[in-house]
Every structure is written in C-alpha cells, then in structure tokens.
Motif scaffolding. Structure first.
Motif, PDB file in Angstrom:
ATOM      1  N   LYS A  78     -64.401  59.030 -32.619  1.00 28.44           N
ATOM      2  CA  LYS A  78     -63.811  58.842 -34.075  1.00 28.44           C
ATOM      3  C   LYS A  78     -64.883  58.122 -34.956  1.00 28.44           C
ATOM      4  O   LYS A  78     -65.397  57.175 -34.942  1.00 28.44           O
ATOM      5  CB  LYS A  78     -62.607  57.852 -33.838  1.00 28.44           C
ATOM      6  CG  LYS A  78     -61.503  58.516 -32.974  1.00 28.44           C
ATOM      7  CD  LYS A  78     -60.805  59.547 -33.597  1.00 28.44           C
ATOM      8  CE  LYS A  78     -59.719  60.042 -32.636  1.00 28.44           C
ATOM      9  NZ  LYS A  78     -58.852  61.319 -33.238  1.00 28.44           N
ATOM     10  N   TYR A  79     -64.931  59.063 -36.174  1.00 31.97           N
ATOM     11  CA  TYR A  79     -65.763  58.363 -37.149  1.00 31.97           C
ATOM     12  C   TYR A  79     -65.388  57.901 -38.362  1.00 31.97           C
ATOM     13  O   TYR A  79     -64.213  58.579 -38.972  1.00 31.97           O
ATOM     14  CB  TYR A  79     -66.771  59.588 -37.405  1.00 31.97           C
ATOM     15  CG  TYR A  79     -67.769  59.848 -36.575  1.00 31.97           C
ATOM     16  CD1 TYR A  79     -68.944  59.238 -36.377  1.00 31.97           C
ATOM     17  CD2 TYR A  79     -67.634  60.869 -35.534  1.00 31.97           C
ATOM     18  CE1 TYR A  79     -69.936  59.480 -35.531  1.00 31.97           C
ATOM     19  CE2 TYR A  79     -68.401  61.077 -34.373  1.00 31.97           C
ATOM     20  CZ  TYR A  79     -69.719  60.334 -34.350  1.00 31.97           C
ATOM     21  OH  TYR A  79     -70.626  60.561 -33.380  1.00 31.97           O
ATOM     22  N   ASN A  80     -65.930  57.017 -39.076  1.00 30.35           N
ATOM     23  CA  ASN A  80     -65.328  56.460 -40.345  1.00 30.35           C
ATOM     24  C   ASN A  80     -65.764  57.652 -41.373  1.00 30.35           C
ATOM     25  O   ASN A  80     -66.802  58.401 -41.199  1.00 30.35           O
ATOM     26  CB  ASN A  80     -65.873  55.340 -40.704  1.00 30.35           C
ATOM     27  CG  ASN A  80     -65.576  54.282 -39.523  1.00 30.35           C
ATOM     28  OD1 ASN A  80     -64.310  54.187 -39.289  1.00 30.35           O
ATOM     29  ND2 ASN A  80     -66.440  53.521 -39.025  1.00 30.35           N
ATOM     30  N   TYR A  81     -65.054  57.627 -42.527  1.00 29.16           N
ATOM     31  CA  TYR A  81     -65.458  58.673 -43.494  1.00 29.16           C
ATOM     32  C   TYR A  81     -66.934  58.255 -44.257  1.00 29.16           C
ATOM     33  O   TYR A  81     -67.795  59.344 -44.919  1.00 29.16           O
ATOM     34  CB  TYR A  81     -64.640  58.450 -44.695  1.00 29.16           C
ATOM     35  CG  TYR A  81     -62.996  59.117 -44.610  1.00 29.16           C
ATOM     36  CD1 TYR A  81     -63.294  60.442 -44.372  1.00 29.16           C
ATOM     37  CD2 TYR A  81     -62.132  58.305 -44.605  1.00 29.16           C
ATOM     38  CE1 TYR A  81     -62.017  60.909 -44.087  1.00 29.16           C
ATOM     39  CE2 TYR A  81     -60.935  58.756 -44.218  1.00 29.16           C
ATOM     40  CZ  TYR A  81     -60.904  60.100 -43.802  1.00 29.16           C
ATOM     41  OH  TYR A  81     -59.614  60.873 -43.559  1.00 29.16           O
ATOM     42  N   ASP A 128     -66.474  54.504 -35.494  1.00 33.33           N
ATOM     43  CA  ASP A 128     -65.485  53.555 -35.164  1.00 33.33           C
ATOM     44  C   ASP A 128     -65.771  53.416 -33.439  1.00 33.33           C
ATOM     45  O   ASP A 128     -65.114  54.073 -32.846  1.00 33.33           O
ATOM     46  CB  ASP A 128     -64.318  54.080 -35.296  1.00 33.33           C
ATOM     47  CG  ASP A 128     -63.216  53.007 -35.239  1.00 33.33           C
ATOM     48  OD1 ASP A 128     -63.118  52.180 -34.372  1.00 33.33           O
ATOM     49  OD2 ASP A 128     -62.128  52.994 -36.050  1.00 33.33           O
ATOM     50  N   GLU A 129     -66.464  52.323 -33.262  1.00 35.49           N
ATOM     51  CA  GLU A 129     -66.826  51.982 -32.101  1.00 35.49           C
ATOM     52  C   GLU A 129     -65.596  51.774 -30.989  1.00 35.49           C
ATOM     53  O   GLU A 129     -65.587  51.824 -29.936  1.00 35.49           O
ATOM     54  CB  GLU A 129     -67.847  50.904 -31.809  1.00 35.49           C
ATOM     55  CG  GLU A 129     -69.229  51.523 -32.482  1.00 35.49           C
ATOM     56  CD  GLU A 129     -70.506  50.330 -32.384  1.00 35.49           C
ATOM     57  OE1 GLU A 129     -70.240  49.450 -31.467  1.00 35.49           O
ATOM     58  OE2 GLU A 129     -71.159  50.668 -33.087  1.00 35.49           O
ATOM     59  N   GLU A 130     -64.820  50.743 -31.840  1.00 31.73           N
ATOM     60  CA  GLU A 130     -63.886  50.299 -31.009  1.00 31.73           C
ATOM     61  C   GLU A 130     -62.730  51.331 -30.375  1.00 31.73           C
ATOM     62  O   GLU A 130     -62.522  51.280 -29.433  1.00 31.73           O
ATOM     63  CB  GLU A 130     -62.839  49.227 -31.932  1.00 31.73           C
ATOM     64  CG  GLU A 130     -62.644  47.995 -30.947  1.00 31.73           C
ATOM     65  CD  GLU A 130     -61.999  46.933 -32.084  1.00 31.73           C
ATOM     66  OE1 GLU A 130     -60.701  46.934 -32.428  1.00 31.73           O
ATOM     67  OE2 GLU A 130     -62.779  46.105 -33.039  1.00 31.73           O
ATOM     68  N   LEU A 131     -62.361  52.242 -31.498  1.00 30.22           N
ATOM     69  CA  LEU A 131     -61.304  53.132 -31.282  1.00 30.22           C
ATOM     70  C   LEU A 131     -61.863  54.399 -30.243  1.00 30.22           C
ATOM     71  O   LEU A 131     -61.454  54.673 -29.418  1.00 30.22           O
ATOM     72  CB  LEU A 131     -61.093  53.958 -32.588  1.00 30.22           C
ATOM     73  CG  LEU A 131     -59.925  54.812 -32.609  1.00 30.22           C
ATOM     74  CD1 LEU A 131     -58.671  54.322 -31.916  1.00 30.22           C
ATOM     75  CD2 LEU A 131     -59.379  55.555 -34.089  1.00 30.22           C
ATOM     76  N   TYR A 148     -69.851  66.765 -31.766  1.00 25.12           N
ATOM     77  CA  TYR A 148     -68.888  66.612 -32.785  1.00 25.12           C
ATOM     78  C   TYR A 148     -67.879  65.667 -32.380  1.00 25.12           C
ATOM     79  O   TYR A 148     -67.671  65.130 -31.216  1.00 25.12           O
ATOM     80  CB  TYR A 148     -68.340  67.775 -33.394  1.00 25.12           C
ATOM     81  CG  TYR A 148     -67.416  68.466 -32.230  1.00 25.12           C
ATOM     82  CD1 TYR A 148     -65.842  68.167 -32.312  1.00 25.12           C
ATOM     83  CD2 TYR A 148     -67.701  69.450 -31.447  1.00 25.12           C
ATOM     84  CE1 TYR A 148     -65.024  69.030 -31.525  1.00 25.12           C
ATOM     85  CE2 TYR A 148     -66.688  69.912 -30.357  1.00 25.12           C
ATOM     86  CZ  TYR A 148     -65.303  69.902 -30.604  1.00 25.12           C
ATOM     87  OH  TYR A 148     -64.400  70.122 -29.701  1.00 25.12           O
ATOM     88  N   GLY A 149     -67.114  64.930 -33.433  1.00 21.48           N
ATOM     89  CA  GLY A 149     -66.204  64.180 -33.295  1.00 21.48           C
ATOM     90  C   GLY A 149     -65.031  64.417 -34.387  1.00 21.48           C
ATOM     91  O   GLY A 149     -65.167  65.483 -35.004  1.00 21.48           O
ATOM     92  N   ALA A 150     -64.183  63.410 -34.708  1.00 20.61           N
ATOM     93  CA  ALA A 150     -63.440  63.468 -35.801  1.00 20.61           C
ATOM     94  C   ALA A 150     -63.364  62.560 -36.835  1.00 20.61           C
ATOM     95  O   ALA A 150     -63.712  61.312 -36.565  1.00 20.61           O
ATOM     96  CB  ALA A 150     -62.048  63.933 -35.388  1.00 20.61           C
TER      97      ALA A 150
END
Ligand code: ASP
Length: 436
Positions: free
Chosen positions: A138-141, A146-149, A170-172
C-alpha cells in the motif's frame, strides 16, 4: 525460517523456464513467498512482455492500430499456459483486459498486467495461492510506502496460506488504483515482502550466477563474488555495476536479511550473498566498477590557502545550479570539482562565469574523465593496495589524474582519461583480483 524468493523475467520467459522455477521452489518448503516478474526475453532478439505493454500503451494513447502488438502479448501468455497444461483459464483474463483497452487506460495499470498474469500462471502451475500485490503493498499518494498497513496485509496473507505467489513491480494507492514501481521494481517488491515477514533469506533468481567482480564486457571471464557487504554493493552499484534495483537493499538491510543472488539455469551454483557480516574475502579487493563522462572544474588562485571559506564559496556556486559533486581534490592554491558531465550539460557556461567572477580565480574545465572504483572490505588498514594500483597503471603508461579514498577505506577511486578506461579496468582486475 521463512524465505522470500523472486524470479526475474528471464527465469519466466517460457514453459521450459517455468519448469525450472517449479523444481527450485518445490525443493525447499521454506520458500513461503514467490515473487514473479513478467515473462522476459527467450533470446536476444525477443521482447519482454513489459516492453510490449509499454508499446501497447503508447499505441492506444496516440490512437495507432495496436492489434499486432496485442496479438503478440496474447499468444505468448496462451502459449505458456497450453504448453504446460496449466489449469487456469488465462484466456478469460486476457479477454477481460482486451475489453478494457482504450485511449485512456492508465499506463501503470496496463503495464502491471505483465506481472499480474505471469504470477497467476505460476501460482496455478505450482498449486500455490495467488495474492494480488495491490492488496499487499500500500502506497501513500506521495509515493511512499505505508509500511504499517503493508506489513499487516502481508502477515495476514502469510498466516492464511501455506505458500503464496505475488506479482512484483506494483502496489496500490489508497483509492485502489495501481502504483507501478520503476523498471526492475520486482526486486523491490521481494525486498519489502522479506522485510514484512522478517524472512531469514531473500533469494533473487536471474540468469547469472551472482555479481561479477568486474564488467564482463571489459574483463575476460571475471569471477563471481561469493560474499559482499551491503556497503560494498552500494559502492559498486553507484559506480555503474548494474545488479539489483537500487531500492532493493534498504528494506532487507534494516533487518539484516541476507540477499542471495542465484542463477535459475544453474541452481547448483551458490551465487552471491549480500549481507552485513561477510566472511573474510579471498581477495583484498572484492570488485571493480567504473563510469565514463565526468568533467573536472580546475580552480586556481594565488594564495587561495589564506582565504578562509574559499572552498565553501566555490562549492555554493555548484549548489546554486543544483549540481551534485562527486569529488573535490585539493592542492594548496587550487582545487578541482569533479562532476558527471550530464549534471552540467546546460549550465557549464554560467557556472564557469560565476566561478571566475565571484572567486576571482582561474578556471579551466577538463573533460573526458573516467572514474574507476576499486572496492573491498579487505582494504581497510591494509598497506600496499595503492602501491599495486600505481605499479599496474605505471606499467601500462596510464596517467592517474585523481585519486580519492573515503574514510571507511572501503574504496579507492581513480580518475583517468576516458581513452584509458577499458585498459585501466582490465589491468587492475588482473593484478588485484585474477592473480590473487
Ligand atoms: N517487468 C518489469 C521490468 O521489466 C519489472 C521487473 O522485472 O522487475 O522492468
């Protein structure tokens, strides 16, 4: 003892390569997460699926007929499925994707379908569960992870399944849209996943048996490095050795997880281990790398040594133009600033003018400089390495224009004329590594 194992495109280019991967993965049940790139080149003339997808996107965007390219992608995926008799109706996914092809399809999404489809094929072939990377990474904008998530998602997926296959690259973003990493990014996916489960090992399978101690285009049959520290790898990569995506090391280094680079075509070779604590190396020097196309700004002013702040003033002019500096060898009344030529392409004239005006100094720019790095954890506190370098280059009549050693004594940088670059690398390899 969990292992994350990543296979690059050349390990996934055909049914034959898929079969090799299966043998490797099934031979060790500790291989908990398998990360896949997209189908790679079968031979030199072939095209990677990722490249075809980028081309397809450009055709769509500019409304150029794209049927031939789409057919190439379609038949390659279908070919692997049919040859291996894999029980996954990839045709349905391909047909779905075909319906989505239009002028506005996001590039990140379309290109990520290479890894998406390849990993689904592999999961079915191995009989492992498939987990989409967009549900894990999961990536922030702003593009940061987002390491925790991410860690929470990965731990959950691993606890729910015995073994999983995950697409790399890839991620989201928070809204679920695909975020593609930069080229070669599946290396980074593997590294992030290894960090999340605190793996005991991160295996990275390609088509070479580890990192070579020098560029094989310049040196005949260089040996593979068996152990290298993260710091040594960084020095060699910075100086041009292309090994892993540069963001690969950080997530695993944090937890001291070793990376083992292996060859899918020769799994019996031990490959290269990249880790913090390495056994003493067989040779004092671990590897040699280098790059051409540097410039040296030579700045001279009588009695410069008496002017406190002179160097700072000079360097701040480079900062003003956003130029990153490689080295600053100094004399009594002169100093040089070595930079990559690409850094000053557009600002060289202005830089020289400002340096002359503001420092009241003579400035000349010397081009055609190449830098070669001799890297080795075994060099610290050891005498004789420089002597050997000078002896070797002296015998070849190669003039050393610059010599720099960092405080860690992990590397020695040698500046020579570009025309001497190839000979410098090959003769140093022979004297420092081959004959030791
Ligand atoms: N397939 C992507 C590329 O060619 C990502 C990867 O292989 O790591 O760059």
């Amino acid at each position: 003892m969990l292992v994350v194992t990543k296979f690059g495109g050349s390990s996934l280019s055909s049914a034959t390569q898929f079969a090799k991967v299966k043998n490797i993965v099934l031979s060790d049940p500790k291989r908990k997460i398998v990360v896949c790139s997209a189908l790679g080149k079968r031979d030199k003339e072939d095209t990677k699926i990722t490249d075809l997808l980028y081309i397809l996107h450009a055709h769509l965007k500019y409304s150029v007929p794209y049927k031939d390219i789409w057919d190439m992608i379609y038949t390659r995926f279908l070919g692997v499925k049919e040859e291996l008799g894999i029980d996954y109706e990839i045709k349905n996914d391909l047909d779905e994707l075909q319906k989505e092809l239009n002028k506005n399809i996001p590039q990140d999404y379309l290109v990520s379908r290479g890894e998406y489809l390849t990993s689904k094929l592999m999961a079915a072939y191995l009989g492992y569960s498939w987990v989409d990377a967009k549900d894990l990474l999961k990536y922030n904008y702003d593009g940061t992870l987002d390491e925790e998530l991410t860690q929470k998602n990965v731990k959950l997926a691993v606890s729910k399944n015995n073994q999983i296959v995950v697409p790399g690259f890839y991620g989201a973003y928070p809204n679920g849209s695909v975020r593609l990493l930069s080229r070669g990014g599946s290396d980074v996916t593997g590294s992030i996943l290894a960090n999340c489960i605190n793996a005991s090992l991160y295996e990275n399978w390609t088509d070479v048996s580890g990192i070579l101690a020098a560029d094989p285009r310049l040196v005949k049959e260089p040996r593979a490095i068996d152990y290298i520290t993260y710091a040594e790898l960084r020095e060699l990569s910075y100086m041009g050795a292309s090994v892993l995506h540069e963001e690969t090391v950080f997530p695993v280094q944090q937890l001291n997880i070793p990376i083992n680079l292996k060859n899918t075509n020769r799994p019996e070779d031990i490959g290269t281990f990249i880790q913090n604590d390495c056994p003493a190396s067989k040779t004092i020097v671990t590897g040699i790398a280098g790059k051409k196309d540097f410039l040296s700004f030579n700045i001279q002013k009588d009695h410069m040594s008496n002017e406190v702040g002179f160097l700072r003033k000079g360097l701040s002019i480079f900062e003003r133009y956003g130029v990153s500096i490689e080295h600053t060898p100094t004399g009594i009344d002169s100093f040089s600033v070595v930079v990559a030529a690409s850094q000053v392409e557009k600002v060289q004239y202005e830089l020289v003018t400002d340096l002359k005006k503001e420092l009241g100094a003579n400035v000349n720019v010397e081009g055609d400089l190449a830098l070669v790095a001799v890297v080795g954890r075994g060099m610290a506190k050891r005498s004789g390495v420089c002597a050997k370098i000078f002896e070797t280059l002296g015998k070849k009549s190669i003039n050393v224009k610059l010599l720099a050693q960092g405080p860690s004594e992990l590397n020695i940088i040698i500046g020579i004329s570009s025309k001497d670059y190839e000979e410098t690398v090959s003769s140093l390899y022979d004297s420092l590594i081959r004959n030791n």
